[in-house]
Design an enzyme around this catalytic site. Structure first.
Site, PDB file in Angstrom:
ATOM      1  CE  LYS A 100      -1.699   2.558   3.147  1.00 41.02           C
ATOM      2  NZ  LYS A 100      -1.603   3.912   2.526  1.00 41.02           N
ATOM      3  N   GLY A 139       7.540   4.780   7.938  1.00 42.45           N
ATOM      4  CA  GLY A 139       6.635   5.896   8.211  1.00 42.45           C
ATOM      5  C   GLY A 139       6.896   6.443   9.604  1.00 42.45           C
ATOM      6  CB  SER A 140       4.820   8.559  11.760  1.00 39.31           C
ATOM      7  OG  SER A 140       3.666   7.764  11.877  1.00 39.31           O
ATOM      8  CB  THR A 141       7.989   7.014  15.868  1.00 40.60           C
ATOM      9  OG1 THR A 141       9.258   7.162  15.218  1.00 40.60           O
ATOM     10  CG2 THR A 141       8.191   6.229  17.144  1.00 40.60           C
ATOM     11  N   GLY A 177       4.297   3.155  13.577  1.00 39.53           N
ATOM     12  CA  GLY A 177       5.162   1.998  13.853  1.00 39.53           C
ATOM     13  C   GLY A 177       4.794   1.335  15.177  1.00 39.53           C
ATOM     14  CD  GLU A 197      14.280   0.669   8.051  1.00 37.05           C
ATOM     15  OE1 GLU A 197      14.840   1.618   8.640  1.00 37.05           O
ATOM     16  OE2 GLU A 197      14.816  -0.431   7.884  1.00 37.05           O
ATOM     17  CB  CYS A 216      13.373   8.727   8.121  1.00 35.69           C
ATOM     18  SG  CYS A 216      14.062   7.708   6.833  1.00 35.69           S
ATOM     19  CD  GLU A 276      10.932  12.185  11.621  1.00 39.50           C
ATOM     20  OE1 GLU A 276       9.874  11.608  11.938  1.00 39.50           O
ATOM     21  OE2 GLU A 276      11.811  11.664  10.914  1.00 39.50           O
TER      22      GLU A 276
END
Ligand code: NAI
Ligand code: MG
Length: 482
Positions: free
Chosen positions: A181, A233-235, A238, A255, A289, A386
């Site tokens: 996706k 993507g974002s933490t 994740g 990641e 990132c 970030e």
């Protein structure tokens, strides 16, 4: 006398964008039910309408991938799989300009980067993994390592096609099949990649692409037919994925975010370091990132570096991403622009000093001038969070140990940079920095042979290189071998 750059726009004629797209399932495009627009963030023009995948679309894609895995892909030899990967790599090279223009239109990043960095690296990832397909027994992962089955892959919007390549190439080389996706704001190059799969006559169902938003991503993560998850993507997301799979035997690589430290020692070649600082934070609008978003300068050279950095930043050309002279393109979405604007305002409120060069930003589209903050301390939110935009936080240090302590003082650990003329100092610092990737006297260099990944909240596992293969293969006891 100074000369102005004349406009040098790349032509859009090479791409043909359909008004509406469906999903790519079992080798064919199938119509979606609901759609949402995807825009060009530099102009806010609607480029197309993308399908919002639901549970039944994900179900069909997983079933197609499962069937392709059992009936075709797992039965092929590594050598035969490698041929398909080589074919895909060559088609990507042949159609490189088309992909570069389409990526620039949908994402907002400069054509100079899509043409010279993203797309060449995409092809390189397929070539590199094509070479591994028939050599997995020799990868140091034990005798005859086995694929997991169906990999669910979810990609972000900052390097849309490159992140697809990081995920699809190793999955196919190792004998897994894929349901992928792409991110909602940047699905077009993934859908063009689906056409490349058709052109390469990849067996039906080996690659399936379901477009959609976070709910579509969650449906892939939670699907019982998925054996391995690869997410960038974002933490925050994740962590959601880690929670969702905690009680299952699904494998995952995550990641996630970063707050990379770029450490400049007093013996560094200053002009080169300034180039590296610019490349570290302003490459891809700072939507990276592993960006060098915290500059950690030795106090004795801080004034000189900041002065030179301001001169260099004044020469960054911000504007039309399709113009071949553009250095800094559009911010990918309105949401991201709001986030960058808010975090920068917090930097002001916390007492850091903001500076940007004079830029003429268009009223249409999403733009943010290259920005630095000086006088930043470790307690500032702009030193910890970030920002994911063209915003650099500058801190200083007196002793090498202080530099290391400051560099490691974040919840992340993805990347770091060291600038020094002394090999022994680089070696010492690289042993003290807690980061998955450390560059010395350069920044933001990528290669498919080099594993990439983080410590702490930057994620789990590695992508790329020999280490990246391990994430797609059962080894030792997992294979059932005695
Ligand atoms: P995001 O993490 O929400 O999106 C990344 C991908 O995950 C997209 O394809 C999205 O549809 C999907 N997704 C969202 N929710 C999901 C869920 N519950 N389960 C499965 N998949 C899901 O990132 P977003 O919202 O676009 O950006 C927010 C922030 O994340 C940025 O400001 C930036 O700080 C960070 N980010 C970091 C990236 C990196 O490469 N480390 C890439 C993109 C964003
Ligand atoms: Mg878009």
């Amino acid at each position: 006398m100074t000369f102005e750059y004349a406009p040098a726009p790349e032509s859009k004629a090479i791409v043909s964008i359909k008004p509406k797209y469906g999903h790519f399932i079992n080798g064919s495009f199938v119509a979606g039910k609901k759609h949402f627009p995807t825009i060009n963030p530099a102009t806010e023009e609607i480029l197309s309408h993308i399908s919002l995948g639901g549970l039944s679309d994900v179900d069909k894609a997983v079933a197609a991938a499962q069937k392709a895995y059992t009936k075709t892909w797992s039965k092929l030899s590594g050598k035969e799989r490698g041929k398909y990967l080589y074919r895909i790599a060559r088609i990507l090279q042949e159609r490189a300009r088309e992909f570069a223009v389409l990526e620039t239109l949908d994402n907002g990043k400069p054509i100079r980067e899509t043409r010279d960095i993203d797309i060449p690296l995409v092809a390189a990832h397929f070539f590199y993994h094509a070479g591994w397909a028939d050599k997995l027994d020799y990868a140091g992962l034990g005798h005859s390592p086995q694929p997991y089955g169906v990999a669910g892959q979810i990609t972000p919007w900052n390097f849309p096609l490159l992140m697809l390549a990081w995920k699809v190439a190793p999955a196919l080389a190792t004998g897994n099949t894929v349901v992928l996706k792409p991110a909602e704001t940047t699905s077009l190059t993934a859908l063009l990649f689906a056409e490349v799969c058709q052109q390469a006559e990849l067996p039906d169902g080996v690659v399936n692409i379901v477009t959609g938003d976070g709910s579509t991503g969650a449906a892939i993560v939670n699907h019982p037919g998925i054996h391995k998850i690869a997410f960038t993507g974002s933490t925050d997301v994740g962590k959601k994925i880690a929670r969702a799979i905690a009680s299952t035997d699904k494998k995952a690589t995550l990641e996630l975010g970063g707050k990379g430290a770029n450490v400049v020692f007093d013996d560094a070649p200053i002009d080169e370091a300034v180039e590296g600082i610019v490349n570290g934070i302003f490459f891809n609008q700072g939507h990276v990132c592993c960006a060098g978003s915290r500059l950690i300068l030795q106090e004795s050279i801080a004034d000189e570096v900041i002065e030179k950095l301001k001169v260099r930043m004044s020469k960054i050309r911000v504007g039309d991403p399709l113009d071949k002279n553009t250095d800094l393109g559009a911010i990918n979405s309105k949401e991201q622009l709001v986030k960058i604007t808010e975090l920068s305002a917090i930097g002001d409120a916390e007492g850091a000093e903001r500076w940007s060069p004079q830029c003429n930003l268009s009223d249409k589209g999403f733009w943010f001038a290259p920005t630095i903050f000086t006088g930043v301390t470790q307690a500032h939110r702009i030193a910890q969070e970030e920002i994911f935009g063209p915003v650099l936080s500058i801190l200083t240090f007196r002793t090498p140990q202080e530099a290391m302590d400051k560099a490691n003082n974040t919840p992340f650990g993805l990347s770091a940079g060291i600038w020094s003329e002394k090999g022994s100092r680089i070696f010492w610092a690289s042993q003290h920095l807690k980061a998955g990737v450390i560059w010395a006297n350069t920044f933001n260099k990528f290669d498919p042979a080099s594993p990439f990944g983080g410590y702490k909240e930057s994620g789990w596992g590695r992508e790329g290189g020999k280490h990246g293969l391990a994430a797609y293969l059962k080894t030792g006891k997992e294979t059932g071998a005695k």
